[in-house]
Design an enzyme around this catalytic site. Structure first.
Site, PDB file in Angstrom:
ATOM      1  N   HIS A  65       0.826  -1.216   0.000  1.00 45.16           N
ATOM      2  CA  HIS A  65       0.000   0.000   0.000  1.00 45.16           C
ATOM      3  C   HIS A  65       0.859   1.265   0.000  1.00 45.16           C
ATOM      4  CE1 HIS A  65      -3.799  -2.205   0.682  1.00 45.16           C
ATOM      5  NE2 HIS A  65      -3.067  -2.982   1.460  1.00 45.16           N
ATOM      6  N   ASN A 138     -10.025  -3.277   1.896  1.00 46.01           N
ATOM      7  CA  ASN A 138      -9.718  -3.216   0.467  1.00 46.01           C
ATOM      8  C   ASN A 138     -10.995  -2.960  -0.316  1.00 46.01           C
ATOM      9  OD1 ASN A 138      -6.958  -3.723   0.730  1.00 46.01           O
ATOM     10  ND2 ASN A 138      -7.223  -5.938   0.580  1.00 46.01           N
ATOM     11  N   TYR A 348       0.362  -4.683  11.710  1.00 49.85           N
ATOM     12  CA  TYR A 348       0.181  -3.305  11.273  1.00 49.85           C
ATOM     13  C   TYR A 348       0.816  -2.322  12.249  1.00 49.85           C
ATOM     14  CZ  TYR A 348      -2.812  -4.276   7.266  1.00 49.85           C
ATOM     15  OH  TYR A 348      -3.285  -4.697   6.051  1.00 49.85           O
TER      16      TYR A 348
END
Length: 492
Positions: A65, A138, A348
């Site tokens: 990303h 997404n 993350y």
């Protein structure tokens, strides 16, 4: 003078040039030298500071990303779902919550074209009164793999070849030939919707299964879905080549220009829910991220709308330093035992600490807008001014206390430690149903894309046969078409 009032900000620009420490600079054009043609002096601190800052302008690129664009706006509740969640930002219709959204491509670098066949990221940060809530998803509702153990492994073949730095089909098809669970994701990626026209005309999905908890403590599995009010639009190959050839940042520019012109993009938020007590009656596992939930038996329930009505002020501060993490939730929303979600909860936050530093949540774009307090002190790039003497808990000198208790899912876990796959794999049913739902010309384009991919000279006969077998199990006629085009005999 209050020194804390004049923190670094464009709002306090001096009328003349200064160093980072505020000293006036009377010549920003010439280095300090010995005479007009002599060597530069090391004591020219202003020059050294300029070079040192320039050398450190770039931060580590996101491993996935990397290419993205952000915008700000609000989320407004339109339907009451307090029977499902006690989340404060969902407390009543009409309640508005500030948001910042980042759209992205997934695989390629920060400067790559926005017209490549690639999933798109759709991440929303809600600045609620009870802290931030990050819904990190997404544009497709499913994923390539269902267990986080495969997460790093599935990214590497999608990335460019480490020797040539070229993305190659043989690497992708080789890896995923070992993982038939990926078939459903490929039925989206190789479909006509595989290249969104821009960020305004694409769906969004939370992808993973979360849990909603109401005030009584009752839990429901939930899937989140964003639907654009302007509809979904995509680019076919010829259009993508034309658009990308003239502007490799077309989606970023479209988003920015649309908002600047007052044409604010809007999405409706819907949810699907499953009572965990009844999950066994379905032929799929609700915690399997490679599956969608059929809307005919689990209909979409409207929740609210999101409007993006303000462009970001600085791309680096509000896009590159913007950080999302599925672990960041609020009361009324919780995780599930979705194996991919469980992995993302750690990964993350860990990558943000690597990319931005341990205090990344102090950056303005990531910090909560509500009051917050803890004893997390110091560390690299901690710029929060704190003057308390008590940096521990509990203390009789500090009135800080625990927050009021809020409901958690009443789950009871028992079992032996083991590594295993889920029971209800069912890898072929859904991609076959998707394929059969398309018009003949759409089916033909899907076949052509797979023929092109499988025609890579480094794709072996074995790999080609495996994929034809997979698609034959999804739909026999699809497998036969692929076999015919590739001159390979189907194995089933």
């Amino acid at each position: 003078m209050d020194p804390y009032r004049h923190r670094p900000s464009s709002a306090f620009n001096a009328p003349f040039w200064t160093t980072n420490s505020g000293a006036p600079v009377w010549n920003n054009n010439s280095s300090m030298t010995v005479g007009p043609r002599g060597p530069i002096l090391l004591e020219d601190y202003h020059l050294v500071e300029k070079l040192a800052n320039f050398d450190r302008e770039r931060i580590p690129e996101r491993v996935v990303h990397a290419r993205g664009a952000s915008a700000k706006g609000f989320f407004e509740v339109t339907h009451d779902i307090t029977n499902l969640s006690c989340a404060d930002f969902l407390r009543a219709p009409g309640v508005q919550t500030p948001v910042i959204v980042r759209f992205s491509t997934v695989i390629h670098e920060r400067g790559s074209p926005e017209t490549l066949r690639d999933p798109r990221g759709f991440a929303v940060k809600f600045y609620t009164r009870e802290g931030n809530f990050d819904l990190v998803g997404n544009n497709f509702p499913v994923f390539f793999i269902r267990d986080g153990m495969k997460f790093t492994r599935h990214v590497h073949p999608l990335k460019p070849n480490p020797k040539s730095h070229i993305q190659e089909n043989w690497r992708i098809l080789d890896f995923f030939s070992h993982h038939p669970e990926s078939l459903n994701m490929f039925s989206f990626l190789f479909d006509d919707i595989g290249i969104p026209q821009d960020y305004r005309h694409m769906d969004g999905s939370g992808v993973n299964t979360y849990t909603l908890i109401n005030k009584a403590g009752k839990a429901h599995y939930v899937k989140f879905h964003w639907r654009p009010t302007c509809g979904v639009k995509s680019l076919l190959e010829e259009d993508a080549i034309r658009v990308g050839g003239s502007n490799h940042s077309h989606a970023t520019q479209d988003l920015y220009d649309s908002i600047a012109a007052g044409n604010y993009p809007e999405w409706k938020l819907f949810i699907q829910t499953i009572d965990p007590d009844h999950e066994d009656k379905y032929d799929f596992d609700p915690l399997d991220v490679t599956k969608t939930w059929p809307e005919d038996i689990l209909p979409l329930q409207p929740v609210g709308r999101m409007v993006l009505n303000k462009n970001i002020d600085n791309f680096f501060a509000e896009n590159e330093q913007l950080a999302f993490c599925p672990a960041i939730i609020v009361p009324g929303v919780y995780y599930s035992d979705d194996k991919l979600l469980q992995t993302r909860i750690f990964s993350y936050a860990d990558t943000q600490r690597h990319r931005l530093g341990p205090n990344y949540l102090q950056l303005p774009a990531n910090a909560p807008k509500c009051a917050h307090h803890n004893n997390h002190h110091e560390g690299f790039m901690n710029f929060m001014h704190r003057d308390e003497e008590v940096n521990y808990f509990p203390s009789r000198f500090d009135p800080s206390r625990h927050a009021e208790r809020y409901p958690h899912p009443p789950a009871v876990c028992s079992g032996k430690r083991e590594r295993c796959i889920i029971e209800k794999e069912n890898n072929f049913k859904e991609p076959g149903e998707r394929y059969r739902s398309w018009t003949p010309d759409r089916q033909e384009r899907f076949v052509r894309r797979w023929v092109d991919a499988l025609s890579d000279t480094r794709v072996t006969h074995e790999i080609r046969s495996i994929w034809i077998s997979y698609w034959s199990q999804a739909d026999r006629s699809l497998g036969q078409k692929l076999a015919s085009h590739l001159n390979v005999r189907p194995s089933i």
